[in-house]
Scaffold this motif. Structure first.
Motif, PDB file in Angstrom:
ATOM      1  N   ALA A 357       0.708  -1.155   0.147  1.00  0.00           N
ATOM      2  CA  ALA A 357       0.005   0.009   0.134  1.00  0.00           C
ATOM      3  C   ALA A 357       1.037   1.181  -0.092  1.00  0.00           C
ATOM      4  N   ARG A 358       0.344   2.282  -0.616  1.00  0.00           N
ATOM      5  CA  ARG A 358       1.143   3.536  -0.761  1.00  0.00           C
ATOM      6  C   ARG A 358       0.286   4.671  -0.528  1.00  0.00           C
ATOM      7  N   THR A 359       0.848   5.796  -0.630  1.00  0.00           N
ATOM      8  CA  THR A 359       0.086   7.089  -0.406  1.00  0.00           C
ATOM      9  C   THR A 359      -0.006   8.227  -1.352  1.00  0.00           C
ATOM     10  N   ASP A 360       0.925   7.758  -2.448  1.00  0.00           N
ATOM     11  CA  ASP A 360       1.222   8.752  -3.333  1.00  0.00           C
ATOM     12  C   ASP A 360      -0.014   8.998  -4.362  1.00  0.00           C
ATOM     13  N   PRO A 362      -4.696   8.047  -5.163  1.00  0.00           N
ATOM     14  CA  PRO A 362      -5.872   7.415  -4.435  1.00  0.00           C
ATOM     15  C   PRO A 362      -5.736   5.908  -4.086  1.00  0.00           C
ATOM     16  N   TYR A 363      -6.151   5.466  -3.004  1.00  0.00           N
ATOM     17  CA  TYR A 363      -6.123   4.164  -2.693  1.00  0.00           C
ATOM     18  C   TYR A 363      -7.478   3.725  -1.997  1.00  0.00           C
ATOM     19  N   LYS A 364      -7.614   2.704  -2.314  1.00  0.00           N
ATOM     20  CA  LYS A 364      -9.075   2.191  -1.814  1.00  0.00           C
ATOM     21  C   LYS A 364      -8.645   0.922  -0.826  1.00  0.00           C
ATOM     22  N   THR A 365      -9.479   0.853   0.240  1.00  0.00           N
ATOM     23  CA  THR A 365      -9.219  -0.460   0.821  1.00  0.00           C
ATOM     24  C   THR A 365     -10.489  -1.196   1.364  1.00  0.00           C
ATOM     25  N   SER A 366     -10.496  -2.583   1.019  1.00  0.00           N
ATOM     26  CA  SER A 366     -11.887  -3.348   1.266  1.00  0.00           C
ATOM     27  C   SER A 366     -11.624  -4.169   2.428  1.00  0.00           C
ATOM     28  N   ILE A 367     -12.459  -4.165   3.470  1.00  0.00           N
ATOM     29  CA  ILE A 367     -12.400  -4.953   4.531  1.00  0.00           C
ATOM     30  C   ILE A 367     -13.703  -5.746   4.757  1.00  0.00           C
ATOM     31  N   VAL A 368     -13.725  -6.698   5.685  1.00  0.00           N
ATOM     32  CA  VAL A 368     -14.965  -7.476   6.111  1.00  0.00           C
ATOM     33  C   VAL A 368     -14.671  -7.827   7.336  1.00  0.00           C
ATOM     34  N   PHE A 369     -16.070  -7.441   7.948  1.00  0.00           N
ATOM     35  CA  PHE A 369     -15.841  -7.902   9.387  1.00  0.00           C
ATOM     36  C   PHE A 369     -17.500  -8.435   9.947  1.00  0.00           C
ATOM     37  N   ALA A 370     -17.280  -8.999  11.292  1.00  0.00           N
ATOM     38  CA  ALA A 370     -18.641  -9.465  11.797  1.00  0.00           C
ATOM     39  C   ALA A 370     -18.329  -9.234  13.139  1.00  0.00           C
ATOM     40  N   GLN A 371     -19.445  -9.436  13.939  1.00  0.00           N
ATOM     41  CA  GLN A 371     -19.664  -9.096  15.264  1.00  0.00           C
ATOM     42  C   GLN A 371     -20.342 -10.187  16.080  1.00  0.00           C
ATOM     43  N   ASP A 372     -20.206 -11.221  16.702  1.00  0.00           N
ATOM     44  CA  ASP A 372     -20.928 -12.271  17.266  1.00  0.00           C
ATOM     45  C   ASP A 372     -21.816 -11.675  18.311  1.00  0.00           C
ATOM     46  N   ARG A 373     -22.246 -10.352  18.426  1.00  0.00           N
ATOM     47  CA  ARG A 373     -23.274 -10.143  19.287  1.00  0.00           C
ATOM     48  C   ARG A 373     -24.202  -9.119  18.649  1.00  0.00           C
ATOM     49  N   MET A 431      -3.818   1.323   3.284  1.00  0.00           N
ATOM     50  CA  MET A 431      -3.535   0.893   4.557  1.00  0.00           C
ATOM     51  C   MET A 431      -2.170   1.407   5.157  1.00  0.00           C
ATOM     52  N   ALA A 432      -1.485   2.249   4.280  1.00  0.00           N
ATOM     53  CA  ALA A 432      -0.250   2.925   4.571  1.00  0.00           C
ATOM     54  C   ALA A 432      -0.500   4.294   5.305  1.00  0.00           C
ATOM     55  N   ASP A 433      -1.611   4.611   5.139  1.00  0.00           N
ATOM     56  CA  ASP A 433      -1.947   6.085   5.688  1.00  0.00           C
ATOM     57  C   ASP A 433      -2.477   5.606   7.177  1.00  0.00           C
ATOM     58  N   VAL A 434      -1.751   6.452   8.249  1.00  0.00           N
ATOM     59  CA  VAL A 434      -2.083   6.241   9.758  1.00  0.00           C
ATOM     60  C   VAL A 434      -3.437   6.443  10.001  1.00  0.00           C
ATOM     61  N   ARG A 435      -4.025   7.208   9.228  1.00  0.00           N
ATOM     62  CA  ARG A 435      -5.485   7.465   9.568  1.00  0.00           C
ATOM     63  C   ARG A 435      -6.463   6.105   9.455  1.00  0.00           C
ATOM     64  N   ALA A 436      -5.796   5.301   8.399  1.00  0.00           N
ATOM     65  CA  ALA A 436      -6.646   4.160   8.191  1.00  0.00           C
ATOM     66  C   ALA A 436      -6.068   3.123   9.190  1.00  0.00           C
ATOM     67  N   GLN A 437      -4.841   3.038   9.489  1.00  0.00           N
ATOM     68  CA  GLN A 437      -4.352   2.221  10.635  1.00  0.00           C
ATOM     69  C   GLN A 437      -5.108   2.206  11.979  1.00  0.00           C
ATOM     70  N   ASN A 438      -4.986   3.462  12.371  1.00  0.00           N
ATOM     71  CA  ASN A 438      -5.880   3.790  13.573  1.00  0.00           C
ATOM     72  C   ASN A 438      -7.409   3.403  13.569  1.00  0.00           C
ATOM     73  N   ALA A 439      -7.997   3.841  12.329  1.00  0.00           N
ATOM     74  CA  ALA A 439      -9.562   3.398  12.430  1.00  0.00           C
ATOM     75  C   ALA A 439      -9.472   1.911  12.410  1.00  0.00           C
ATOM     76  N   MET A 440      -8.721   1.165  11.631  1.00  0.00           N
ATOM     77  CA  MET A 440      -8.703  -0.282  11.738  1.00  0.00           C
ATOM     78  C   MET A 440      -8.392  -0.879  13.260  1.00  0.00           C
ATOM     79  N   ALA A 441      -7.608  -0.381  13.849  1.00  0.00           N
ATOM     80  CA  ALA A 441      -7.255  -0.535  15.345  1.00  0.00           C
ATOM     81  C   ALA A 441      -8.458  -0.474  16.099  1.00  0.00           C
ATOM     82  N   GLU A 442      -9.259   0.596  15.795  1.00  0.00           N
ATOM     83  CA  GLU A 442     -10.538   0.930  16.701  1.00  0.00           C
ATOM     84  C   GLU A 442     -11.478  -0.149  16.149  1.00  0.00           C
ATOM     85  N   VAL A 443     -11.786  -0.535  14.917  1.00  0.00           N
ATOM     86  CA  VAL A 443     -12.863  -1.558  14.525  1.00  0.00           C
ATOM     87  C   VAL A 443     -12.500  -2.754  14.885  1.00  0.00           C
TER      88      VAL A 443
END
Ligand SMILES: O=C(O)C(=O)Cc1ccccc1
Length: 466
Positions: A357-360, A362-373, A431-443
């Protein structure tokens, strides 16, 4: 006698499958598994399979149960490829260290090296480079579902299974459908000069990349009119490929029929469900209303054209590309029949390894998640992105196939069955963008399952695809 030594492996699944052209080795082959340490392998299967050109089937051979050092049956048959799978009880990611000397020769895209050695058992490091050239590593759980094909129908073996497929002219790109399908056009746009590999269905396109028969897969993921291709979303989770790019294309759909057939002869229109959805209103306007013309979904648009031609169907038209008309000798009854001329299809490009991943750009990141509650997690996840000014591009929910229903007992309300979902989200950041990394840590804190499907350059120049 030659033998192969497994020098390192990272398991990302409950089973791994290694495959290589058996013609490269003299029989019998000894598999030396000492480097695997005490990894919790439960079984080792040998099977030979033949690599078919069109991905339709493989031939599994008998299983052999696990021993630290194993020998292939002798004399072994002479199939095109010899494969073995290692099954593990482990569920999560694990890594085993490769022998450092050998790992320098591991193909860049691979996590495993199989090394051919001489009978004395001494390492032949001088030859490592050549030895590894024809090694393939694949990861697959469904091999046993694949059908047998008669030996006399077997295609030629691959001549080059090198993973070093950086040059796009040598890339083998799997797509779903027959030649003339829109996905073939997408494959060519995504990887100019590639060798397109037609696959009967999307799952085979995924498998062909996992089996190193193809280097990439290009599959439709959504259309601005027809919506998401749910099957491909579900397959993303069932396989371990990475999204490495996307491509957006507008197609001009045509209505094709046999030469001499006129509009009033048509009683049935067949095509891919997306193409049918994208042309629904126009078909009605052209006189192909539901009340007297049946719509039928088939696997792909080119397959629809081929079906009309091969079966000489004079009462059936296919929605497909002008190229399909040419290939299958059909006439174009009507051109540009999509309901919205700006209708765009988005295709994803899949590979065994992620792109860096780079930041120079426009990048897009695709994620998938679930929550068992339950689903209440959704707004928390979305706010993790909103809080950091990361634009959400897409959200899709699919049934959570591991656990489709959750029983909830509430003293006030009684017992209810709630449906469980997998949420797929695309956001505009690398995902090289620190904002995305922090968001993902929260997610990660809110979710019971989270996977990054890929962080890849956005296609900012949609094109016409004929
Ligand atoms: O069936 C095809 O040709 C495909 O490639 C799938 C598809 C169908 C309609 C629009 C875009 C892609």
């Amino acid at each position: 006698m030659s033998y192969l030594r497994v020098v390192g492996v990272r398991l990302t699944h409950s089973s791994l499958l290694y495959s290589f052209p058996s013609s490269q080795y003299k029989n019998p082959i000894l598999l030396h598994l000492s480097q695997l340490g005490d990894y919790p392998f439960t079984k080792l299967h040998f099977r030979y399979f033949i690599q078919p050109e069109n991905m339709q089937s493989f031939s599994p051979y008998p299983k052999i149960t696990f021993k630290p050092v194993m020998q292939t049956p002798s004399p072994s048959p002479d199939p095109h490829r010899l494969t073995f799978t290692v099954q593990s009880t482990a569920r999560r990611y694990h890594s085993l260290h490769s022998n450092p000397t050998v790992s320098t020769t591991v193909p860049s895209a691979g996590k495993v090296a199989l090394q051919q050695q001489n009978t004395t058992g001494t390492d032949n490091n001088n030859n490592n480079k050549n030895n590894n050239d024809n090694i393939t590593v694949v990861n697959n759980r469904n091999m046993l579902d694949l059908n047998l094909i008669p030996v006399n129908k077997l295609p030629k073996p691959l001549t080059n299974t090198s993973p070093a497929a950086n040059n796009s002219s040598t890339l083998r790109v799997a797509y779903q459908g027959l030649p003339g399908a829109y996905s073939e056009t997408a494959a060519g746009k995504a990887y100019p000069e590639c060798k397109p590999i037609p696959c009967n269905n999307s799952e085979l396109a995924f498998q062909s990349v996992e089996l190193w028969i193809a280097d990439r897969a290009v599959l439709p993921v959504e259309n601005s009119l027809g919506g998401s291709v749910h099957r491909n979303y579900d397959l993303l989770l069932r396989h371990r490929l990475h999204i490495v790019g996307e491509i957006q294309i507008s197609f001009r759909h045509c209505l094709l029929a046999l030469p001499g057939v006129r509009t009033e002869h048509i009683k049935r229109v067949i095509s891919h469900p997306q193409a049918l959805a994208q042309c629904e209103l126009t078909l009605n306007k052209l006189g192909f209303g539901f009340n007297h013309v049946v719509r039928e979904a088939v696997a792909d648009t080119a397959g629809a054209a081929e079906h009309v031609a091969a079966n000489n169907l004079r009462d059936t038209a296919a929605i497909a590309s002008p190229r399909a008309a040419e290939i299958y000798n059909l006439n174009i009854l009507a051109e540009s029949i999509q309901d919205d001329s700006s209708c765009v299809t988005r295709f994803m490009m899949l590979a065994r390894e992620p792109v860096v991943a780079r930041t120079d750009r426009p990048y897009k990141t695709s994620i998938v998640f679930a929550q068992d509650r339950g689903t209440t997690v959704l707004y928390k996840v979305l706010s993790a992105f909103e809080f950091r000014n990361i634009r959400l591009l897409k959200i899709e929910s699919r049934p959570n196939l591991n656990r489709p229903v959750r029983v909830v007992n509430d003293v006030n309300v009684g017992t209810a069955k709630h449906f469980e979902y997998m949420f797929y989200v695309d956001f505009e950041a690398s995902m090289a963008d620190v904002r995305a990394q922090n968001a993902m840590a929260e997610v990660q804190e809110f979710t019971s399952f989270l996977r990054v499907l890929g962080s890849y350059p956005m296609d900012v120049n949609p094109t016409w695809g004929g």
